[in-house]
Design a protein around this motif. Structure first.
Motif, mmCIF file in Angstrom:
data_model
loop_
_atom_site.group_PDB
_atom_site.id
_atom_site.type_symbol
_atom_site.label_atom_id
_atom_site.label_comp_id
_atom_site.label_asym_id
_atom_site.label_seq_id
_atom_site.Cartn_x
_atom_site.Cartn_y
_atom_site.Cartn_z
ATOM 1 N N UNK A 92 0.814 -1.222 0.000
ATOM 2 C CA UNK A 92 0.000 0.000 0.000
ATOM 3 C C UNK A 92 0.846 1.270 0.000
ATOM 4 N N UNK A 93 2.145 1.150 -0.183
ATOM 5 C CA UNK A 93 3.009 2.326 -0.155
ATOM 6 C C UNK A 93 2.639 3.341 -1.236
ATOM 7 N N UNK A 94 2.091 2.884 -2.337
ATOM 8 C CA UNK A 94 1.667 3.790 -3.407
ATOM 9 C C UNK A 94 0.154 4.044 -3.370
ATOM 10 N N UNK A 95 -0.698 3.014 -3.298
ATOM 11 C CA UNK A 95 -2.151 3.250 -3.344
ATOM 12 C C UNK A 95 -2.681 4.158 -2.235
ATOM 13 N N UNK A 96 -2.241 3.952 -0.990
ATOM 14 C CA UNK A 96 -2.748 4.786 0.102
ATOM 15 C C UNK A 96 -2.424 6.268 -0.109
ATOM 16 N N UNK A 97 -1.162 6.627 -0.350
ATOM 17 C CA UNK A 97 -0.867 8.041 -0.600
ATOM 18 C C UNK A 97 -1.574 8.608 -1.824
ATOM 19 N N UNK A 98 -1.794 7.773 -2.855
ATOM 20 C CA UNK A 98 -2.536 8.266 -4.019
ATOM 21 C C UNK A 98 -3.956 8.667 -3.626
ATOM 22 N N UNK A 99 -4.588 7.857 -2.774
ATOM 23 C CA UNK A 99 -5.907 8.214 -2.268
ATOM 24 C C UNK A 99 -5.876 9.500 -1.475
ATOM 25 N N UNK A 100 -4.801 9.699 -0.714
ATOM 26 C CA UNK A 100 -4.642 10.923 0.074
ATOM 27 C C UNK A 100 -4.510 12.139 -0.844
ATOM 28 N N UNK A 101 -3.723 12.007 -1.892
ATOM 29 C CA UNK A 101 -3.543 13.110 -2.848
ATOM 30 C C UNK A 101 -4.878 13.478 -3.494
ATOM 31 N N UNK A 102 -5.648 12.469 -3.891
ATOM 32 C CA UNK A 102 -6.957 12.728 -4.491
ATOM 33 C C UNK A 102 -7.869 13.461 -3.502
ATOM 34 N N UNK A 103 -7.826 13.049 -2.227
ATOM 35 C CA UNK A 103 -8.652 13.704 -1.208
ATOM 36 C C UNK A 103 -8.224 15.149 -1.005
ATOM 37 N N UNK A 104 -6.930 15.424 -1.062
ATOM 38 C CA UNK A 104 -6.439 16.798 -0.906
ATOM 39 C C UNK A 104 -6.941 17.684 -2.043
ATOM 40 N N UNK A 105 -6.979 17.128 -3.262
ATOM 41 C CA UNK A 105 -7.505 17.885 -4.401
ATOM 42 C C UNK A 105 -8.982 18.195 -4.199
ATOM 43 N N UNK A 106 -9.736 17.220 -3.685
ATOM 44 C CA UNK A 106 -11.157 17.443 -3.406
ATOM 45 C C UNK A 106 -11.324 18.495 -2.320
ATOM 46 N N UNK A 107 -10.517 18.396 -1.254
ATOM 47 C CA UNK A 107 -10.620 19.335 -0.136
ATOM 48 C C UNK A 107 -10.335 20.768 -0.565
ATOM 49 N N UNK A 108 -9.503 20.923 -1.584
ATOM 50 C CA UNK A 108 -9.167 22.267 -2.053
ATOM 51 C C UNK A 108 -10.340 22.939 -2.751
ATOM 52 N N UNK A 109 -11.351 22.164 -3.165
ATOM 53 C CA UNK A 109 -12.453 22.722 -3.937
ATOM 54 C C UNK A 109 -13.827 22.541 -3.296
ATOM 55 N N UNK A 110 -13.970 21.586 -2.373
ATOM 56 C CA UNK A 110 -15.275 21.342 -1.769
ATOM 57 C C UNK A 110 -15.546 22.386 -0.687
ATOM 58 N N UNK A 111 -16.827 22.727 -0.482
ATOM 59 C CA UNK A 111 -17.192 23.700 0.543
ATOM 60 C C UNK A 111 -17.100 23.086 1.932
ATOM 61 N N UNK A 112 -17.137 23.956 2.946
ATOM 62 C CA UNK A 112 -17.139 23.469 4.319
ATOM 63 C C UNK A 112 -18.353 22.604 4.604
ATOM 64 N N UNK A 113 -19.503 22.986 4.072
ATOM 65 C CA UNK A 113 -20.707 22.195 4.252
ATOM 66 C C UNK A 113 -20.584 20.829 3.587
ATOM 67 N N UNK A 114 -19.972 20.821 2.413
ATOM 68 C CA UNK A 114 -19.776 19.559 1.719
ATOM 69 C C UNK A 114 -18.860 18.625 2.489
ATOM 70 N N UNK A 115 -17.793 19.186 3.059
ATOM 71 C CA UNK A 115 -16.861 18.379 3.838
ATOM 72 C C UNK A 115 -17.529 17.845 5.098
ATOM 73 N N UNK A 116 -18.386 18.658 5.693
ATOM 74 C CA UNK A 116 -19.129 18.212 6.873
ATOM 75 C C UNK A 116 -20.079 17.076 6.508
#
Length: 273
Positions: A92-116
């Motif tokens: 999982x050395x590659x798959x787990x961090x890839x999922x994290x990177x994707x989540x960071x991209x989402x977090x940069x654009x999703x609203x606070x309400x969406x994240x909640x």
């Protein structure tokens, strides 16, 4: 000294208690305690007047920052007992961090309400698993290989980052559904916390860089003051959780934790209406 109000002192006490509980949970369940810390930080940020547009982002990112040392200490303590599935973690050395990177991209654009809303939905799913899980449930006799294993790793990294957690509950579920003993799952989950929290913090710093609504002492979405207050307590408490994990039944604790998550999900859900 007007800032020493009863409300402020109560909040400090809650943060101290949350730090101790988060550390114990890191060792006990192989998680970083983010599911406890995120709601507490969210309330803290509301009290001090942080804009709602970034409040949930800061709570999630700061929780990930606190999880880093907690997961590291928990992982090495479990590894010393020989309980960690290092082969799974290496895969999982590659798959787990890839999922994290994707989540960071989402977090940069999703609203606070969406994240909640994301936190609430995942919290309900985790709660249902805790309430209705049976040891007899199995998807297989051993953890599958490609492509199921890397896909599941990426999904664990993705959803855990958006919740501000170390992935313990999700990894525990994944491993036990494929026949692994709970103690090995708990120990290995501490390792997933390391693989999620470190790139998660970097991603959340990037995602929030230059955001004008952030509170003082923030580096991107990560609030350094919150990390400094809670981090020592979680780090000190984690080894005691490890000791408990190897000699205590977990059903009652799972039910209590599941109830807490459900209450948080309901509260967040109501606030979205």
């Amino acid at each position: 000294m007007s800032f020493l109000t009863g409300e402020t002192l109560g909040l400090v006490a809650a943060l101290v208690a949350s730090g101790i509980i988060a550390g114990l949970m890191a060792g006990l369940f192989g998680i970083g305690g983010g599911a406890v810390l995120v709601p507490v930080f969210y309330q803290f940020l509301a009290i001090v007047g942080v804009d709602e547009a970034v409040r949930m982002h800061v709570a999630v990112a700061t929780s990930l920052g606190i999880i880093v040392p907690t997961s590291l200490r928990s992982f090495f303590a479990h590894k010393a007992r020989g309980a960690v599935d290092m082969e799974l973690l290496k895969s999982w050395l590659i798959p787990l961090p890839l999922g994290v990177v994707a989540a960071s991209l989402v977090a940069a654009h999703v609203s606070g309400q969406g994240l909640k809303g994301i936190f609430a939905v995942i919290a309900v799913a985790v709660t249902l698993r805790m309430f209705f899980n049976r040891d007899s449930w199995r998807l297989g006799n051993d953890i599958p290989g490609f492509p199921i294993r890397p896909i599941c790793g990426a999904l664990i990294g993705f959803f855990s980052t958006l919740m501000g957690i170390g992935g313990g509950v999700m990894n525990n579920t994944f491993m036990t559904l494929y026949g692994r003993p709970i103690h090995q799952a708990v120990a290995t989950s501490a390792g997933t916390g390391v693989l999620i929290s470190i790139p998660g913090v970097i991603g959340m710093v990037w995602a929030g860089w230059g955001e004008p609504l952030l509170p003082q002492f923030s580096l991107g979405y990560v609030n350094l003051l919150g990390v400094a207050v809670i981090m020592p307590l979680t780090t000190l408490a984690a080894p005691y959780g490890v000791k408990l994990a190897h000699r205590m039944p977990k059903r009652a604790l799972e039910l209590a934790f599941g109830t807490f998550l459900m209450l948080v999900a309901i509260r967040f859900g109501i606030s979205l209406l």
